[in-house]
Each structure stands twice: as structure tokens, then as C-alpha cells.
Design a protein around this motif. Structure first.
Motif, PDB file in Angstrom:
ATOM      1  N   GLY A 132      28.559  12.951  -2.385  1.00 50.27           N
ATOM      2  CA  GLY A 132      28.486  11.652  -3.081  1.00 50.27           C
ATOM      3  C   GLY A 132      29.575  10.927  -3.426  1.00 50.27           C
ATOM      4  O   GLY A 132      29.810  10.138  -4.313  1.00 50.27           O
ATOM      5  N   SER A 133      30.364  10.597  -2.207  1.00 50.39           N
ATOM      6  CA  SER A 133      31.421   9.647  -1.874  1.00 50.39           C
ATOM      7  C   SER A 133      30.863   8.203  -2.278  1.00 50.39           C
ATOM      8  O   SER A 133      31.457   7.336  -2.906  1.00 50.39           O
ATOM      9  CB  SER A 133      32.004   9.823  -0.759  1.00 50.39           C
ATOM     10  N   ASN A 134      29.501   8.017  -1.891  1.00 54.60           N
ATOM     11  CA  ASN A 134      29.010   6.706  -2.236  1.00 54.60           C
ATOM     12  C   ASN A 134      28.502   6.502  -3.647  1.00 54.60           C
ATOM     13  O   ASN A 134      28.821   5.388  -4.133  1.00 54.60           O
ATOM     14  CB  ASN A 134      27.651   6.650  -1.162  1.00 54.60           C
ATOM     15  N   PHE A 135      28.145   7.649  -4.127  1.00 60.41           N
ATOM     16  CA  PHE A 135      27.905   7.518  -5.453  1.00 60.41           C
ATOM     17  C   PHE A 135      29.131   7.313  -6.400  1.00 60.41           C
ATOM     18  O   PHE A 135      29.099   6.403  -6.982  1.00 60.41           O
ATOM     19  CB  PHE A 135      27.440   8.953  -6.078  1.00 60.41           C
ATOM     20  N   ALA A 136      30.195   7.886  -5.939  1.00 57.01           N
ATOM     21  CA  ALA A 136      31.574   7.858  -6.608  1.00 57.01           C
ATOM     22  C   ALA A 136      31.890   6.277  -6.545  1.00 57.01           C
ATOM     23  O   ALA A 136      32.307   5.608  -7.519  1.00 57.01           O
ATOM     24  CB  ALA A 136      32.443   8.556  -6.346  1.00 57.01           C
TER      25      ALA A 136
END
Ligand code: GRF
Length: 190
Positions: free
Chosen positions: A15-19
Motif C-alpha cells: 500500500g505504498s501507493n495508497f499511502a
């Protein structure tokens, strides 16, 4: 200033893109509000991130439904309740089916870690490294019924680092976060 776009993020990984998207929304760098995070993996780290950010999570498991359509109808119900206008895929790792494609025509976007049409599907960074290419990259595209085949919206090249998958994946992630934000901003201001 236009109203904030209501978006649902689909993610099943770290979830780095989510973050990055959540942070951009919070800072006002992206004129959007994450109204729902949809996952098929309740144990994924992205769920922790969403909970920390107080974003509602819909953890919906495909194996609990008899058909893909029924699974997607359950997602659609949660999406309708959330008011989401755009679906933003960020490491969802499943093909989107006719139920969601019909409900959100040309309003589903994905990020993929290669320069499409090269290396579609799973393990795009591994594919690039094992083919020995020197340059790979990131693509943001609209989602259609195919595997990473929808209209390309933006691309950015990234060098393969030392023929190493982990180092290259890290370089790709660093580029993804900015490219996704910029592309979403363009889409939402049209
Ligand atoms: C990203 O590399 C994205 O391009 C691909 O899945 C990965 C998700 O990474 N679709 P993260 O979970 O956002 O860190």
C-alpha cells in the motif's frame, strides 16, 4: 476550486501507493477524497495503513462468492454506499470484470510497473530483469477487460538498477507515487 473527487482505492499489498495518494489528498496536492479502500486480502499491510488514516475498508473475499459477478456485485454495493466516482487500482492484482467495468465506464485507472505494452501481468519487474532490459518504467492507464491493456494515460522510464529486482522495484516505487498523483490530478480536473 472544483469539488473533491470521491475515489475508492483497490489494493491488496503493502500500500505504498495508497499511502502516497492519501498523503497527497491530506496535503491538498490532490483534489480528491478517499471514501473507501477495497481489498481482497484482509491481512495486507495496506489495511493497517487505511485504518490508521481512518479510511473505511471493504475487505471482500472472492472465495465467499459463487461467481466473479456476485463478488463484484458485493464490491459495487459498498462502492455505491461510499459515493465513489473513480476506482483507483494500486496493487489490486485481480482482473476487473464486467460488473465493475459497466458500473464505472472509463472511470477505473491502474498503475503498472513497466512500460506497457511490455511486461503486462504479474511480476513485471522480475520479467524486465530476466529479459535483461536496461530501461523499464511505470504506466498509468485506464482499465478495460484485458490484462493491463487499457488506454495509456502516462508513462515514465526507470533504469533497471544493477540487474537487481529489489533495487529496481524500489526505484519504480519512487517514481510511481509522483506519477500517479500527477495523472490523477489531470484526470480529475478535466
Ligand atoms: C505497484 O508496483 C503497482 O505498480 C502494482 O502493484 C504495486 C503496488 O505497490 N500494480 P504498493 O502496494 O502500492 O506499494
Amino acid at each position: 476550486m472544483k469539488q473533491k473527487m470521491k475515489i475508492a482505492i483497490f489494493a491488496s499489498g503493502s500500500g505504498s501507493n495508497f499511502a502516497a495518494i492519501e498523503e497527497a489528498c491530506k496535503k491538498g496536492e490532490l483534489n480528491a477524497e478517499i471514501v473507501l479502500m477495497v481489498t481482497n486480502k484482509p491481512e495486507a499491510f495496506v489495511v493497517e495503513r487505511a485504518e490508521k488514516a481512518s479510511i473505511p475498508v471493504a475487505a471482500i473475499l472472492p472465495k465467499e462468492f459463487a461467481t466473479k459477478d456476485a463478488y463484484e456485485e458485493a464490491i459495487l454495493h459498498a462502492l455505491r454506499e461510499s459515493g465513489a466516482e473513480w476506482l483507483v487500482l494500486a496493487g489490486y492484482m485481480r482482473l476487473v470484470g464486467p460488473v465493475l467495468l459497466t458500473a464505472f465506464p472509463s472511470h477505473i485507472v491502474n498503475i503498472h510497473p513497466s512500460l506497457l505494452p511490455s511486461f503486462p501481468g504479474k511480476d513485471a519487474v522480475g520479467q524486465a530483469v530476466s529479459h535483461g532490459v536496461k530501461v523499464t518504467g511505470v504506466t498509468v492507464h485506464l482499465v478495460d477487460e484485458g490484462m493491463d491493456t487499457g488506454q495509456i494515460l502516462a508513462q515514465c522510464a526507470v533504469d533497471v538498477v544493477d540487474g537487481d529486482e529489489d533495487k529496481t522495484a524500489e526505484a519504480i516505487h519512487a517514481v510511481e507515487h509522483g506519477l500517479y498523483k500527477d495523472t490523477l490530478n489531470k484526470l480529475f480536473s478535466q
